[in-house]
Enzyme design. Structure first.
Site, PDB file in Angstrom:
ATOM      1  N   ASP A  51      -8.872  -1.610  41.344  1.00  0.00           N
ATOM      2  CA  ASP A  51      -8.419  -0.246  41.623  1.00  0.00           C
ATOM      3  C   ASP A  51      -7.223   0.160  40.751  1.00  0.00           C
ATOM      4  OD1 ASP A  51      -6.704  -2.037  42.722  1.00  0.00           O
ATOM      5  OD2 ASP A  51      -6.517  -1.035  44.673  1.00  0.00           O
ATOM      6  N   HIS A 255      -7.288  -6.043  11.738  1.00  0.00           N
ATOM      7  CA  HIS A 255      -6.966  -5.548  13.079  1.00  0.00           C
ATOM      8  C   HIS A 255      -6.853  -6.715  14.053  1.00  0.00           C
ATOM      9  CE1 HIS A 255      -8.329  -1.110  12.291  1.00  0.00           C
ATOM     10  NE2 HIS A 255      -7.220  -1.445  11.686  1.00  0.00           N
ATOM     11  N   ASP A 272       1.827  -4.269  12.224  1.00  0.00           N
ATOM     12  CA  ASP A 272       1.310  -2.903  12.112  1.00  0.00           C
ATOM     13  C   ASP A 272       1.466  -2.293  13.502  1.00  0.00           C
ATOM     14  OD1 ASP A 272      -0.179  -0.584  11.894  1.00  0.00           O
ATOM     15  OD2 ASP A 272      -1.849  -1.511  10.833  1.00  0.00           O
ATOM     16  N   ASP A 283       2.732   5.304  12.519  1.00  0.00           N
ATOM     17  CA  ASP A 283       1.858   4.179  12.138  1.00  0.00           C
ATOM     18  C   ASP A 283       2.518   3.491  10.948  1.00  0.00           C
ATOM     19  OD1 ASP A 283      -0.221   2.486  11.566  1.00  0.00           O
ATOM     20  OD2 ASP A 283      -1.691   4.055  11.097  1.00  0.00           O
ATOM     21  N   HIS A 364     -10.021  -2.004   2.544  1.00  0.00           N
ATOM     22  CA  HIS A 364      -9.970  -0.819   3.412  1.00  0.00           C
ATOM     23  C   HIS A 364      -9.447   0.393   2.639  1.00  0.00           C
ATOM     24  CE1 HIS A 364      -5.552  -1.206   3.913  1.00  0.00           C
ATOM     25  NE2 HIS A 364      -5.754  -2.511   4.080  1.00  0.00           N
ATOM     26  N   HIS A 368      -5.272   7.743   6.084  1.00  0.00           N
ATOM     27  CA  HIS A 368      -5.974   8.547   7.101  1.00  0.00           C
ATOM     28  C   HIS A 368      -4.995   9.602   7.572  1.00  0.00           C
ATOM     29  CE1 HIS A 368      -3.731   6.316  10.245  1.00  0.00           C
ATOM     30  NE2 HIS A 368      -4.037   5.214   9.593  1.00  0.00           N
ATOM     31  N   HIS A 375      -5.414   8.032  14.087  1.00  0.00           N
ATOM     32  CA  HIS A 375      -6.424   8.377  13.078  1.00  0.00           C
ATOM     33  C   HIS A 375      -6.794   9.822  13.392  1.00  0.00           C
ATOM     34  CE1 HIS A 375      -7.503   3.832  12.803  1.00  0.00           C
ATOM     35  NE2 HIS A 375      -6.410   4.130  12.153  1.00  0.00           N
ATOM     36  N   GLU A 398      -1.272   3.136   2.972  1.00  0.00           N
ATOM     37  CA  GLU A 398      -1.216   1.772   3.491  1.00  0.00           C
ATOM     38  C   GLU A 398      -2.053   0.767   2.704  1.00  0.00           C
ATOM     39  OE1 GLU A 398      -3.400   1.265   7.260  1.00  0.00           O
ATOM     40  OE2 GLU A 398      -3.499   3.451   7.378  1.00  0.00           O
ATOM     41  N   TYR A 402      -5.088  -9.234   0.979  1.00  0.00           N
ATOM     42  CA  TYR A 402      -5.308 -10.202   2.054  1.00  0.00           C
ATOM     43  C   TYR A 402      -6.037 -11.418   1.499  1.00  0.00           C
ATOM     44  CZ  TYR A 402      -4.522  -5.709   4.245  1.00  0.00           C
ATOM     45  OH  TYR A 402      -4.005  -4.483   4.560  1.00  0.00           O
ATOM     46  N   ARG A 422       0.498  -5.881   3.939  1.00  0.00           N
ATOM     47  CA  ARG A 422       0.179  -4.448   3.979  1.00  0.00           C
ATOM     48  C   ARG A 422       1.507  -3.710   4.128  1.00  0.00           C
ATOM     49  NH1 ARG A 422      -3.631  -4.485   7.381  1.00  0.00           N
ATOM     50  NH2 ARG A 422      -2.759  -3.864   9.402  1.00  0.00           N
ATOM     51  N   GLU A 424       2.766   0.146   4.992  1.00  0.00           N
ATOM     52  CA  GLU A 424       2.230   1.437   5.451  1.00  0.00           C
ATOM     53  C   GLU A 424       3.356   2.384   5.847  1.00  0.00           C
ATOM     54  OE1 GLU A 424      -0.204   1.207   9.030  1.00  0.00           O
ATOM     55  OE2 GLU A 424      -1.059   3.182   8.589  1.00  0.00           O
TER      56      GLU A 424
HETATM   57  N1  GLY Z   1      -2.968   0.763  12.712  1.00  0.00           N
HETATM   58  C1  GLY Z   1      -4.228   1.072  12.234  1.00  0.00           C
HETATM   59  C2  GLY Z   1      -4.131   1.703  10.932  1.00  0.00           C
HETATM   60  O1  GLY Z   1      -3.210   1.443  10.200  1.00  0.00           O
HETATM   61  O2  GLY Z   1      -4.922   2.527  10.601  1.00  0.00           O
HETATM   62 MN    MN Z   2      -2.853   3.474   9.483  1.00  0.00          MN
HETATM   63 MN    MN Z   3      -1.298   0.924  10.827  1.00  0.00          MN
END
Ligand code: GLY
Ligand code: MN
Ligand code: MN
Length: 456
Positions: A51, A255, A272, A283, A364, A368, A375, A398, A402, A422, A424
Site C-alpha cells: 500500500d 546507465h 551522472d 543533468d 551514445h 538531448h 530528456h 555529454e 568507455y 563522461r 556532461e
Molecule cells: N542521465 C541520463 C543522461 O545523461 O541522459
Molecule cells: Mn543527459
Molecule cells: Mn546525465
C-alpha cells in the site's frame, strides 16, 4: 556537513507566476479550433510495495500549463462561445484523508491560487467532462495515460457513431496534443531558465560535495548519498533521474544503477546525477579519480573527452543544427583515439556510422533537450531535417569514452582498461552564444585534483 556548500548557493528564484501559465495556455489555445476540447491528465500514482506509493511526480505538460502538482488531477480547456475557459479537476478537501496524507488545496484553493478559471472535484469527472466531450468535435487528449478518461472519450465516439447513422452528426476525432505543447516547451522563458539555473547550481554543488567526500575508501552508495542528500538539503525536490554512481569498470556501464561497490584506490568514479527543482531538471556527469590524482592514462582520456566537450559546446549556437555538437565531439574523439593508437582507421573511416571504430568506445548521442523532463520533449528531426538551434533552447552536451575491459565484443586497450569518462553539462542557447548552466561544477583536471578528497 553541507553548510559550507550551501553557503555558496544563491537564493532560490521566485516561482513561475500565474500570469505566465495563463500566457502559455492562451498561446496553446491559438493553435486550436473553437469546438476543440483539450484534456491533460496527471500521471497515475504507482505502487512501490503493497500500500506504499512511489513519490508522486505529475505529468510535465500539466505542470507546464498550470503548475498543479497533486495526483488525480485533470486540466482541460474549452471555448464557451466567447472565450477559452480552463478547468481543473482536483481531489476535494477531505479532513480524514488530509489527517493521514497531508493537506490539499481542494477546489477552493485551486480556484484561489492556481491559474484556472474553474475547479471541480475529481469525483464529478464523469458527469462534467462527459458533457464537455459530448459538446466537442475534436478531443486533444493523449490516450493511455488515464483509462477512465479514455473510456469517456471512447464512449462518446461510439455514441456519436451511432448518432451519425441516425442524425448525420459527429464524428469526434482524437488527437494527441503533446507535440503542440512540446513545441512551446522547447523554448524556455526567463522564469524557466531561472528555475533551471537553480537546479543546475544545486547539482553543481552536490557534485563538488561528492568530490570532496570522495577519496579512497568511499563506496558508490556513500557518494550517492552525499549527492542526493545535498539535493534535498539545498531545497531541490530530489533527483531528476536515478543517480548513476559507478567506479572502476562500473564507470563503463552507461546507465549503471546498482551503486553499491567499494571504490578501489585509483579507480575513476563516474557520477551522472542531477537535481529537480520545481519540476525542472539538471543533468550533470563528472568523472574523477577517487584518490585525487589522474594516472597518465586517465589523464589522456579525460583531457580528450574534455576537449571534445568544449568543441561541442562551441557549436551550441543559434542557427546550427541540433546535432552539430554531436558531430564536433565525434570528430575530436576520433582524432584523439587515432593519435593515441586506439583506432587504426582513417578519420573518415573511424567516424563511419556502421563500420567506424569510434562507436566501440563512444556509443551514445552527445545531446538531448532538457527542461521539465530530463530528456525533454521536442522533435529532433521535424520534417526529417535536423532542427536548428534557437535562443531559449536547452540541451545537454555529454561526450564520453568507455573502455570496459569486461566487454566480450571488443578488445580493450590494456593501458585504458576500465576507464570510463563522461563529462556532461547543460547548455542554454542564447543570441550571445552558449551559456553553461552547470558552469559551477568543476571539470578541469587541475580543479578536480585540487578538490577530490579535501573533506566536507
Ligand atoms: N542521465 C541520463 C543522461 O545523461 O541522459
Ligand atoms: Mn543527459
Ligand atoms: Mn546525465
Amino acid at each position: 556537513m553541507f553548510a559550507e556548500m550551501f553557503a555558496l548557493l544563491g537564493d532560490a528564484p521566485i516561482p513561475i507566476a500565474n500570469s505566465e501559465y495563463e500566457a502559455r495556455q492562451s498561446k496553446l489555445y491559438q493553435t486550436l479550433q473553437d469546438d476543440d476540447l483539450l484534456i491533460i491528465c496527471a500521471s497515475p500514482e504507482t505502487i512501490h510495495s503493497n500500500d506504499v506509493h512511489h513519490p508522486f511526480r505529475t505529468q510535465s505538460n500539466l505542470l507546464y500549463l498550470c503548475g498543479w502538482t497533486e495526483p488525480e488531477a485533470i486540466f482541460c480547456a474549452k471555448h464557451n462561445g466567447k472565450k477559452w475557459e480552463s478547468h481543473l479537476f482536483v481531489q476535494p478537501k477531505d479532513t480524514l484523508k488530509e489527517i493521514w496524507e497531508g493537506r490539499r488545496p481542494g477546489i477552493e484553493g485551486a480556484m484561489a491560487d492556481w491559474p484556472v478559471d474553474t475547479a471541480h472535484s475529481i469525483t464529478d469527472l464523469n458527469q462534467i467532462l462527459g458533457k464537455f466531450i459530448a459538446e466537442s468535435s475534436r478531443i486533444l487528449h493523449r490516450m493511455g495515460v488515464k483509462s477512465s478518461v479514455d473510456d469517456l472519450v471512447i464512449d462518446a465516439i461510439q455514441r456519436r457513431d451511432r448518432a451519425r447513422q441516425r442524425l448525420g452528426s459527429g464524428p469526434i476525432s482524437v488527437e494527441d496534443p503533446s507535440n503542440r505543447i512540446a513545441e512551446m516547451r522547447l523554448i524556455k522563458s526567463a522564469a524557466e531558465i531561472a528555475q533551471m539555473q537553480f537546479a543546475s547550481d544545486v547539482s553543481s554543488l552536490a557534485h563538488t560535495a561528492a568530490m570532496r567526500h570522495g577519496g579512497v575508501g568511499s563506496t558508490e552508495n556513500q557518494l550517492q548519498s552525499v549527492i542526493e542528500g545535498f539535493f534535498r538539503y539545498a531545497g531541490g525536490s530530489g533527483w531528476s533521474y536515478p543517480s548513476i554512481v559507478g567506479s572502476g569498470e562500473n564507470a563503463t556501464i552507461l546507465h549503471y544503477k546498482e551503486n553499491e561497490q567499494n571504490c578501489a584506490d585509483g579507480d575513476v568514479v563516474l557520477i551522472d546525477a542531477g537535481a529537480e527543482f520545481r519540476g525542472y531538471a539538471a543533468d550533470i556527469t563528472r568523472s574523477w579519480p577517487n584518490n585525487g590524482k589522474f594516472t597518465d592514462a586517465q589523464r589522456e582520456i579525460y583531457q580528450l573527452v574534455l576537449d571534445s566537450q568544449l568543441a561541442a559546446i562551441a557549436e551550441c549556437v543559434v542557427g546550427n543544427p541540433y546535432n552539430a555538437p554531436h558531430e564536433a565531439a565525434r570528430k575530436v574523439l576520433a582524432k584523439g583515439l587515432i593519435r593515441l593508437g586506439i583506432i587504426q582507421q582513417s578519420l573518415d573511416e573511424a567516424l563511419h556510422m556502421e563500420t567506424g571504430e569510434l562507436k566501440d568506445w563512444y556509443m551514445h548521442n552527445t545531446s538531448h533537450w532538457i527542461g521539465l523532463d530530463v530528456h525533454d520533449v521536442g522533435v529532433y528531426l521535424p520534417e526529417g531535417k535536423p532542427r536548428l538551434l534557437e535562443s531559449g533552447m536547452c540541451l545537454t552536451v555529454e561526450p564520453g569514452l568507455y573502455f570496459g575491459a569486461w566487454r566480450p565484443d571488443v578488445v580493450c586497450p590494456e593501458r585504458y582498461a576500465n576507464i570510463g569518462i563522461r563529462i556532461e553539462d547543460d547548455i542554454l542557447i542564447t543570441d550571445d552564444g552558449p551559456v553553461v548552466l552547470t558552469a559551477k561544477c568543476p571539470k578541469t583536471i587541475d580543479e578536480i585534483e585540487s578538490i577530490v578528497g579535501i573533506a566536507l
